[in-house]
Design an enzyme around this catalytic site. Structure first.
Site: not given
Ligand code: PMP
Length: 305
Positions: A159
């Site tokens: 991220k």
């Molecule tokens: N893909 C992307 C590109 C994201 O930014 C997110 C949000 N964090 C997710 C998937 C989903 O991840 P999570 O369920 O851990 O929030």
């Protein structure tokens, strides 16, 4: 507008919201290397507040830092405690938590030298991320003209802030056209992920989601997979194409901010009945029961304040 609270945790100390500022020569501001998380805390039925899968989010923050070659100057335990303390200090019973590790000022070339790695943790109230009624009625999605990152161009499992330029471009593009969210294809043309969510589709009772190869390993995605397996639903992690998605009986996005948001249209094709289907509703209900502490089978996913 984000709703202002009292304090932000910055480099180990709480500072007033308006004083949590950085210099314009902050390295990250120029070149985009920072890592962050998005975490939610829910008010549970017994009146206590619980952060959902906090350990996993802190682990992913450190994994992102490892991938981005950033040394976070705090331990996982310190960051975990600071996330909870930021909610407590701001007297938030429910809210979103945003830890961010970034490169501070010092040298100005692309090579960050010994510039300090700084850490901020902010929190605020955040309702339905994809708009009012999204969770109940579902949203209209468009495949973006922007391709999702190739695994050797950006680090898709991290991220990393800079990765999100791709998301911002895609989201803006489809919002201007009147859609609610952008879905992106990978460099080979298969469905990848949305600007901030992972995707699931349902066809003939079988759930399908993209494999982790080139997407962010979503914690909500993992939660839904575990819930679906416990419910003995059929689930495969397999690549699929946009035309396969067009003929899905149901589809939905998962994400911390978006939670479990049904998709009612993709590229102007109505998905299923054009409203949340039975599998989506079942998983959605289970998810919201878990995050609100109603299902003790998932007690270990909750970190009470
Ligand atoms: N893909 C992307 C590109 C994201 O930014 C997110 C949000 N964090 C997710 C998937 C989903 O991840 P999570 O369920 O851990 O929030």
């Amino acid at each position: 507008m984000v709703q202002k609270v009292e304090k932000i945790w910055l480099d180990g100390k709480f500072v007033p919201w308006d004083q949590a500022n950085v210099h314009v020569l902050t390295h990250t501001l120029h070149y985009g290397l920072a890592v962050f998380e998005g975490i939610r805390c829910y008010l549970c039925l017994d009146g206590r507040s619980a952060v959902f899968r906090l350990r996993e989010h802190v682990d992913r923050l450190f994994d992102s830092a490892q991938i981005g070659d950033l040394k976070i100057p705090f331990s996982k335990k310190e960051i975990l405690e600071a996330c909870k303390e930021t909610l407590r200090v701001n007297k938030l019973k429910e809210g979103y938590i945003r830890p961010l590790a970034f490169i501070g000022e010092g040298v100005m070339g692309v090579y960050p030298g010994d510039n300090p790695v700084r850490v901020a943790i902010a929190t605020w109230s955040w309702g339905a991320y994809l708009g009012e009624g999204a969770i109940e009625k579902g949203i209209r999605v468009k495949v973006s003209s922007y391709t999702r990152h190739h695994v050797n161009v950006m680090m898709t499992k991290a991220k990393i802030s800079g990765n999100y330029v791709n998301s911002v471009l895609a989201k803006r593009e489809v919002m201007k056209m009147g859609y609610d969210e952008a879905l992106m294809l990978d460099t080979e043309g298969y469905v990848s992920e949305a600007s901030g969510e992972n995707i699931f589709m349902v066809k003939n009772g079988v759930l399908k989601t993209t494999p982790l190869t080139s997407i962010l390993p979503g914690i909500t995605r993992d939660s839904v997979i575990q819930i679906a397996k416990a419910k003995k639903m059929m689930l495969v992690e397999e690549r699929f194409t946009r035309d396969e998605l067009y003929t899905a009986h149901e589809a939905f996005f998962t994400g911390t901010a978006a939670e479990l948001t049904p998709i009612r249209e993709v590229d102007d094709r109505i998905i299923g009945e054009g409203r949340p289907g039975p599998v989506t509703k079942d998983l959605q209900a289970a998810f919201f029961e878990i995050v609100r502490g109603k299902n003790l089978d998932y007690r270990e996913w909750l970190d009470y304040l």
